[in-house]
Design an enzyme around this catalytic site. Sequence first.
Site, PDB file in Angstrom:
ATOM      1  N   ASP A 190      41.067  48.947  35.212  1.00 18.45           N
ATOM      2  CA  ASP A 190      42.250  48.523  36.296  1.00 18.45           C
ATOM      3  C   ASP A 190      42.612  49.655  37.243  1.00 18.45           C
ATOM      4  OD1 ASP A 190      42.553  46.972  33.978  1.00 18.45           O
ATOM      5  OD2 ASP A 190      44.481  47.320  33.447  1.00 18.45           O
TER       6      ASP A 190
ATOM      7  N   LYS B 266      42.279  40.126  32.355  1.00 15.31           N
ATOM      8  CA  LYS B 266      43.166  40.322  31.317  1.00 15.31           C
ATOM      9  C   LYS B 266      44.361  40.162  31.401  1.00 15.31           C
ATOM     10  CE  LYS B 266      43.128  45.362  31.504  1.00 15.31           C
ATOM     11  NZ  LYS B 266      44.400  45.533  31.585  1.00 15.31           N
TER      12      LYS B 266
ATOM     13  N   CYS C 298      46.395  50.982  29.398  1.00 13.96           N
ATOM     14  CA  CYS C 298      45.022  50.132  29.130  1.00 13.96           C
ATOM     15  C   CYS C 298      43.780  50.929  28.800  1.00 13.96           C
ATOM     16  CB  CYS C 298      44.987  49.216  30.333  1.00 13.96           C
ATOM     17  SG  CYS C 298      46.325  47.979  30.633  1.00 13.96           S
TER      18      CYS C 298
END
Length: 186
Positions: free
Chosen positions: A14, A92, A133
């Site tokens: 990310d 995701k 994450c």
Amino acid sequence: MNQEKSVKGLLIVDVQNDFCPGGALAAPEGDKVVPVINRLMDKFTVIVASKDWHPQTSVHFEHWPPHCIQNTTGAEFHPRLQSEKIQQVFLKGTRDKDDGYSAYEATNLDLNEYLHSKGVTDLYVTGLATDYCVKASVIDAVKMGFKTFVVTDAVSAVNVKPDDGRKSLELMQAAGVALVDSSQVL
Ligand SMILES: [Zn+2]
């Protein structure tokens, strides 16, 4: 002696505009991981990344300010990340009832299967954010049997509470993850 050969894979979690300074849900020093990850990429043959990739409305936004909405600038990789070296992107949080913290929850492709298909045994995890994450992805990697490393200068925390990042690293270490500095990998 039938010694299994280890294959190292790099997972970049990310590293998107919304998680960097100026973004909707920034890790205050999120952009500092970018040059470190760029250097690390030269040392790996298997390089994958995850992206938070949310629809406009999601149960996820009951907990968080809207961020990383599909096809917006906030969802793009940080402009200085050498994203052309990424071989596969895993999306995701793509559905309206889907938080998608872990890269292993990607809906476009199965990360576990992909890494196995490339023979990856040792997974080096980098990116954002340490306390959400990255942590979720790392814990899943351990559960799925990868020898898992977190590159500590290539991750950065949101730190809603000041110690969240540090505590997350301790939790990962307790789960069997090795914490390494990029200088140990480069
Ligand atoms: Zn999200």
